[in-house]
Design a protein around this motif. Sequence first.
Motif, PDB file in Angstrom:
ATOM      1  N   ASN A 173       0.620  -1.504   0.296  1.00  0.00           N
ATOM      2  CA  ASN A 173      -0.019  -0.206   0.543  1.00  0.00           C
ATOM      3  C   ASN A 173       1.024   1.544   0.490  1.00  0.00           C
ATOM      4  OD1 ASN A 173      -2.615   0.996  -0.068  1.00  0.00           O
ATOM      5  ND2 ASN A 173      -2.458   1.308   2.136  1.00  0.00           N
ATOM      6  N   ALA A 174       1.575   0.990  -0.998  1.00  0.00           N
ATOM      7  CA  ALA A 174       2.652   2.369  -0.955  1.00  0.00           C
ATOM      8  C   ALA A 174       3.260   2.520  -2.064  1.00  0.00           C
ATOM      9  CB  ALA A 174       4.006   2.068   0.233  1.00  0.00           C
ATOM     10  N   PHE A 175       4.179   3.440  -3.009  1.00  0.00           N
ATOM     11  CA  PHE A 175       4.459   3.648  -3.272  1.00  0.00           C
ATOM     12  C   PHE A 175       5.988   3.456  -3.728  1.00  0.00           C
ATOM     13  CE2 PHE A 175       1.444   7.394  -3.931  1.00  0.00           C
ATOM     14  CZ  PHE A 175       0.288   6.852  -5.295  1.00  0.00           C
ATOM     15  N   TRP A 176       6.288   3.204  -4.473  1.00  0.00           N
ATOM     16  CA  TRP A 176       7.680   2.470  -5.505  1.00  0.00           C
ATOM     17  C   TRP A 176       8.940   3.294  -6.229  1.00  0.00           C
ATOM     18  CZ3 TRP A 176      10.493  -0.851  -1.851  1.00  0.00           C
ATOM     19  CH2 TRP A 176       9.471  -1.587  -0.869  1.00  0.00           C
ATOM     20  N   TYR A 177       9.574   3.478  -6.256  1.00  0.00           N
ATOM     21  CA  TYR A 177       9.956   3.635  -7.434  1.00  0.00           C
ATOM     22  C   TYR A 177      11.609   3.260  -7.750  1.00  0.00           C
ATOM     23  CZ  TYR A 177      13.385   6.926  -4.595  1.00  0.00           C
ATOM     24  OH  TYR A 177      14.125   7.065  -4.259  1.00  0.00           O
ATOM     25  N   TYR A 178      12.402   2.392  -8.845  1.00  0.00           N
ATOM     26  CA  TYR A 178      13.434   1.970  -8.760  1.00  0.00           C
ATOM     27  C   TYR A 178      14.543   3.141  -9.177  1.00  0.00           C
ATOM     28  CZ  TYR A 178      16.834  -1.465 -10.719  1.00  0.00           C
ATOM     29  OH  TYR A 178      17.442  -2.360 -10.876  1.00  0.00           O
ATOM     30  N   ASN A 179      15.753   2.710  -8.324  1.00  0.00           N
ATOM     31  CA  ASN A 179      16.712   4.338  -8.070  1.00  0.00           C
ATOM     32  C   ASN A 179      17.317   3.633  -9.157  1.00  0.00           C
ATOM     33  OD1 ASN A 179      17.838   1.740  -6.699  1.00  0.00           O
ATOM     34  ND2 ASN A 179      17.964   3.011  -4.990  1.00  0.00           N
ATOM     35  N   GLY A 180      17.692   2.578  -9.821  1.00  0.00           N
ATOM     36  CA  GLY A 180      19.196   2.479 -10.442  1.00  0.00           C
ATOM     37  C   GLY A 180      19.366   0.722 -10.274  1.00  0.00           C
ATOM     38  N   THR A 181      18.852   0.487  -9.235  1.00  0.00           N
ATOM     39  CA  THR A 181      19.946  -0.886  -8.919  1.00  0.00           C
ATOM     40  C   THR A 181      18.907  -0.938  -7.976  1.00  0.00           C
ATOM     41  OG1 THR A 181      20.890   0.805  -6.483  1.00  0.00           O
ATOM     42  CG2 THR A 181      22.020   0.154  -8.277  1.00  0.00           C
ATOM     43  N   GLY A 182      17.655  -0.449  -7.369  1.00  0.00           N
ATOM     44  CA  GLY A 182      17.122  -0.602  -6.146  1.00  0.00           C
ATOM     45  C   GLY A 182      15.441  -0.592  -6.461  1.00  0.00           C
ATOM     46  N   TRP A 183      14.775  -0.941  -6.011  1.00  0.00           N
ATOM     47  CA  TRP A 183      13.503  -1.107  -5.760  1.00  0.00           C
ATOM     48  C   TRP A 183      13.389  -0.031  -4.215  1.00  0.00           C
ATOM     49  CZ3 TRP A 183       9.602  -0.096  -8.917  1.00  0.00           C
ATOM     50  CH2 TRP A 183       9.490  -0.789 -10.222  1.00  0.00           C
ATOM     51  N   THR A 184      12.955   0.747  -4.230  1.00  0.00           N
ATOM     52  CA  THR A 184      12.883   2.085  -3.146  1.00  0.00           C
ATOM     53  C   THR A 184      11.396   2.498  -2.847  1.00  0.00           C
ATOM     54  OG1 THR A 184      15.170   3.076  -3.197  1.00  0.00           O
ATOM     55  CG2 THR A 184      14.143   4.217  -2.036  1.00  0.00           C
ATOM     56  N   LYS A 185      11.067   2.307  -1.554  1.00  0.00           N
ATOM     57  CA  LYS A 185       9.602   2.324  -1.258  1.00  0.00           C
ATOM     58  C   LYS A 185       9.313   4.801  -0.692  1.00  0.00           C
ATOM     59  CE  LYS A 185       6.791   2.042   2.438  1.00  0.00           C
ATOM     60  NZ  LYS A 185       6.464   0.923   3.999  1.00  0.00           N
ATOM     61  N   LEU A 186       8.518   4.629  -1.106  1.00  0.00           N
ATOM     62  CA  LEU A 186       8.135   6.164  -0.736  1.00  0.00           C
ATOM     63  C   LEU A 186       7.192   6.352   0.086  1.00  0.00           C
ATOM     64  CD1 LEU A 186       7.440   7.963  -4.398  1.00  0.00           C
ATOM     65  CD2 LEU A 186       9.577   8.325  -3.507  1.00  0.00           C
ATOM     66  N   ASP A 187       8.205   6.730   1.504  1.00  0.00           N
ATOM     67  CA  ASP A 187       7.073   6.760   2.633  1.00  0.00           C
ATOM     68  C   ASP A 187       6.770   7.668   2.725  1.00  0.00           C
ATOM     69  OD1 ASP A 187       6.728   6.896   5.104  1.00  0.00           O
ATOM     70  OD2 ASP A 187       8.199   6.926   6.282  1.00  0.00           O
ATOM     71  N   MET A 188       5.250   7.987   3.125  1.00  0.00           N
ATOM     72  CA  MET A 188       4.308   9.091   2.534  1.00  0.00           C
ATOM     73  C   MET A 188       3.612   9.416   4.382  1.00  0.00           C
ATOM     74  SD  MET A 188       4.725   9.484  -0.573  1.00  0.00           S
ATOM     75  CE  MET A 188       3.554  10.343  -1.005  1.00  0.00           C
ATOM     76  N   ALA A 189       4.661   8.222   4.555  1.00  0.00           N
ATOM     77  CA  ALA A 189       3.292   8.735   6.294  1.00  0.00           C
ATOM     78  C   ALA A 189       4.844  10.221   7.071  1.00  0.00           C
ATOM     79  CB  ALA A 189       4.039   7.047   7.018  1.00  0.00           C
ATOM     80  N   GLY A 190       5.506  10.360   6.314  1.00  0.00           N
ATOM     81  CA  GLY A 190       6.310  11.789   7.607  1.00  0.00           C
ATOM     82  C   GLY A 190       7.352  10.535   8.058  1.00  0.00           C
TER      83      GLY A 190
END
Length: 460
Positions: free
Chosen positions: A80-97
């Motif tokens: 239940n979160a956005f994830w983006y690929y940073n070039g080497t692995g997936w990184t979670k976008l922490d939207m909870a502050g």
Amino acid sequence: MYFMKTIKPLLLLVLGHFIMNAATAQSVAINTDGSAADATAILDVKSTSKGMLIPRMTTAQRTGIATPATGLLVFDTDTNAFWYYNGTGWTKLDMAGNNWSTTGNSGTTIGTNFIGTTDDIPFTVKVNNQVAGYVSSTVNPGRNNTSWGYLGLGQNTTGRKNVAIGSQALMANTTGQNNTALGYQALMSVTTGNGNTAFGSQALFYNLSAGNTAIGVQSLFTNTNGYNNVGVGISSMALSTSGSYNTGIGGNSLISLTTGVDNTGIGYGADVSSGALTNATAIGCTAIVDASNKVRIGNSAVTVIEGQVPFTTPSDGRFKYNIKEDVKGLDFILQLRPVTYQFDVQRFDASMKGDANNMAHPVNNVLQTSYNEAAAIRRTGFIAQEVEQAAIKTGYDFSGINKPKNAADHYSLSYESFVVPLVKAVQEQNKQIEELKKTITMQQKALEELTTRLEKLEQQ
């Protein structure tokens, strides 16, 4: 059917619009007010009542994307979160502050908020993309290592249980274990050595070996292959390179030592006169020991060495062998010349360093007063060179003379050793007295007999 016939031309019109815009490299605007796209955006989406949905998928689907592009963004329905690929692995976008701010944070809770990892991956801090802080758990890589400071433990591979605090502390360590370095460039050069402890800037700087302890700025600075050394105090044993089992306690203690072993210096400037001495001990401020297997207590300004009990020497007959009764008595004692004298203590201390103008310790007013008092003492004793000649003349191998080992060394006497030839002299004198007493007794008896005979002659 009418609806489908109507919508198809509209879809074709929209698709044609996108194709034409793409063909002319123009920005695309999607909105309800007919405004043009911002010139800096390839796609400008605007709405006050609707949002935009990006691809939604499970974690398995997200991680199953083959060779994702850097910057690819998806919504993970499992986390239940956005994830983006940073070039080497997936990184979670922490939207909870929960991200830590670079300008400080407030409202944190003890035991809840923290900076670190939630798995067994070591926590690393970097400066200029170089390691500047490192904390690992009990698992590989880097078991139980801790560092804080630029490049501290920066080359470590499999070394364990190391602690480096300070810029470049333990910088070269790769596989060494149980090392502790605290201070700028402390234990900087060690790679595989184990069990070293360095407290102080550049302490054990060049060390490559094991089991050394250095406390103080540049303590054991040049030590490379020496092991099991202890240096406490600024520049203690600073020039030692390969000496082992040495102990220097005090600023500049054993500073002249280089390759010697089993030496001890206790006190500021307590030192050896040669870097290769063995089993030499200097105790006291600027005390200098000038020969192997020798103990020197205090500098020449010392006027009294006091103890509650006398010094003793092992004298167990079970360990003595090749015993001979060849001690010289009267012949040797009668050759000696007892004298009184004064001793240039300050010049003597300077000579121990090989330079009469280079004192081991700055001569302040207090020390100069002590030197003056010591030099003023009228002493009683012998001159060692004369004692040596007396021993040679009488054929006596006298152990009370400590002869120079080299041109820079000096004579010394063990006055307690004179007790033995004195005892021998007393015994010889006693024998002479006993023989004289026998002679006198015989002469007295003869005199009495003669007197008796004379008395008889007188009577006749």
